[in-house]
Design a protein around this motif. Sequence first.
Motif, short mmCIF file in Angstrom:
data_model
loop_
_atom_site.label_atom_id
_atom_site.label_comp_id
_atom_site.label_asym_id
_atom_site.label_seq_id
_atom_site.Cartn_x
_atom_site.Cartn_y
_atom_site.Cartn_z
N LEU A 1 8.54 -2.36 -17.65
CA LEU A 1 7.64 -2.99 -16.68
C LEU A 1 7.03 -1.91 -15.81
N ILE A 2 5.71 -2.01 -15.59
CA ILE A 2 4.98 -1.11 -14.72
C ILE A 2 4.24 -1.96 -13.70
N CYS A 3 4.39 -1.65 -12.42
CA CYS A 3 3.67 -2.36 -11.35
C CYS A 3 2.69 -1.40 -10.70
N LEU A 4 1.42 -1.79 -10.68
CA LEU A 4 0.35 -0.92 -10.19
C LEU A 4 -0.19 -1.31 -8.82
N ASP A 5 0.50 -2.20 -8.10
CA ASP A 5 0.04 -2.54 -6.75
C ASP A 5 0.55 -1.50 -5.78
N THR A 6 -0.30 -0.56 -5.44
CA THR A 6 0.07 0.53 -4.54
C THR A 6 -0.51 0.32 -3.14
N LYS A 7 -0.71 -0.94 -2.78
CA LYS A 7 -0.99 -1.41 -1.41
C LYS A 7 -2.22 -0.75 -0.79
N CYS A 8 -3.33 -0.83 -1.51
CA CYS A 8 -4.59 -0.31 -0.96
C CYS A 8 -4.93 -0.99 0.36
N TYR A 9 -4.68 -2.30 0.45
CA TYR A 9 -5.06 -3.04 1.66
C TYR A 9 -4.24 -2.63 2.88
N GLY A 10 -3.09 -2.00 2.67
CA GLY A 10 -2.23 -1.63 3.79
C GLY A 10 -2.21 -0.14 4.04
N GLY A 11 -3.29 0.54 3.71
CA GLY A 11 -3.37 1.98 3.93
C GLY A 11 -2.82 2.81 2.79
N GLY A 12 -2.54 2.15 1.65
CA GLY A 12 -2.04 2.87 0.49
C GLY A 12 -3.17 3.35 -0.40
N LEU A 13 -3.03 3.10 -1.70
CA LEU A 13 -4.01 3.60 -2.67
C LEU A 13 -4.39 2.49 -3.63
N LEU A 14 -5.57 2.63 -4.23
CA LEU A 14 -5.93 1.80 -5.37
C LEU A 14 -5.68 2.63 -6.62
N THR A 15 -4.98 2.02 -7.58
CA THR A 15 -4.49 2.76 -8.74
C THR A 15 -5.01 2.18 -10.04
N ALA A 16 -5.40 3.07 -10.95
CA ALA A 16 -5.71 2.71 -12.33
C ALA A 16 -4.85 3.55 -13.25
N MET A 17 -4.40 2.95 -14.37
CA MET A 17 -3.56 3.67 -15.33
C MET A 17 -4.06 3.42 -16.75
N GLU A 18 -4.23 4.51 -17.49
CA GLU A 18 -4.55 4.39 -18.91
C GLU A 18 -3.26 4.25 -19.70
N LEU A 19 -3.30 3.41 -20.72
CA LEU A 19 -2.13 3.16 -21.55
C LEU A 19 -2.47 3.44 -23.01
N PRO A 20 -1.52 4.02 -23.76
CA PRO A 20 -0.14 4.32 -23.38
C PRO A 20 0.08 5.68 -22.72
N SER A 21 -0.97 6.46 -22.51
CA SER A 21 -0.79 7.84 -22.02
C SER A 21 -0.25 7.89 -20.60
N LYS A 22 -0.48 6.84 -19.82
CA LYS A 22 -0.09 6.76 -18.40
C LYS A 22 -0.86 7.75 -17.54
N ARG A 23 -2.05 8.11 -17.97
CA ARG A 23 -2.92 8.89 -17.10
C ARG A 23 -3.29 8.04 -15.88
N ILE A 24 -3.34 8.66 -14.72
CA ILE A 24 -3.53 7.94 -13.46
C ILE A 24 -4.83 8.38 -12.78
N TRP A 25 -5.53 7.41 -12.22
CA TRP A 25 -6.60 7.65 -11.24
C TRP A 25 -6.22 6.90 -9.97
N GLN A 26 -6.39 7.53 -8.83
CA GLN A 26 -6.10 6.86 -7.56
C GLN A 26 -7.15 7.22 -6.53
N SER A 27 -7.41 6.23 -5.64
CA SER A 27 -8.36 6.44 -4.56
C SER A 27 -7.78 5.94 -3.25
N THR A 28 -8.12 6.60 -2.18
CA THR A 28 -7.78 6.08 -0.85
C THR A 28 -8.68 4.90 -0.52
#
Length: 218
Positions: A185-212
């Motif tokens: 299981l992978i959870c991608l909610d990194t709490k952008c609304y609470g000062g965290g980040l918005l996260t995208a993940m490519e599968l199956p490589s698990k490459r990550i993009w994140q933005s403030t």
Amino acid sequence: MNGRLIAIGDIHGYNVPLQTLLQAIAPTENDIIVALGDYVDRGPDSKGVIDTLIQWGQKTQIVALMGNHEEMMLDVVRGLEPHHAWLKFGGIETLDSYHFNGDLDFLPPEHLEFFDSLGDYFVHDDFFFTHAAYDPHLSLEEQPVDMLRWYSLREGIPERHMSGRVAVVGHTANPDAQIVDVGHLICLDTKCYGGGLLTAMELPSKRIWQSTPEGVLL
């Protein structure tokens, strides 16, 4: 030609980081972008988020899932539930983004069409996607809607699904803006609304993009 498979966590009205991620990913018509739900509420531009997803859906394959916040909003719009709970959990910000004037018929036709298209789950290769979670002992067709849209991983992470596929979910926001990856299981909610980040993940490589929240790509 096979494209990429990429999931994006809970957006919650943050259109600027969504645009940042999509521009960085630069998806083509062969790619599949799975949006895990909760596009509206809490953030400053829910309407803009839907506009962005619709626009990018003309360039790439957007698979958009139903989140609990979309469920709350649509229940109010359709007169199925009172507005109090929705407003408490971010509905006011959504209404502001649509310039609400007291008429519950505030969603443009193309947005209604988008919301009507939302699915409860999506399966691709060795992965399946839901907004919140799943019952490991039931097929995806048999899953209770409350489990798919409302279950919090804080109540316990379900064991591997009977299908053997890896689950990719959102909904349970990590206060430390960290991705939760327990293997099955992978959870991608990194709490952008609470000062965290918005996260995208490519599968199956698990490459990550994140933005403030401000749209700064990390």
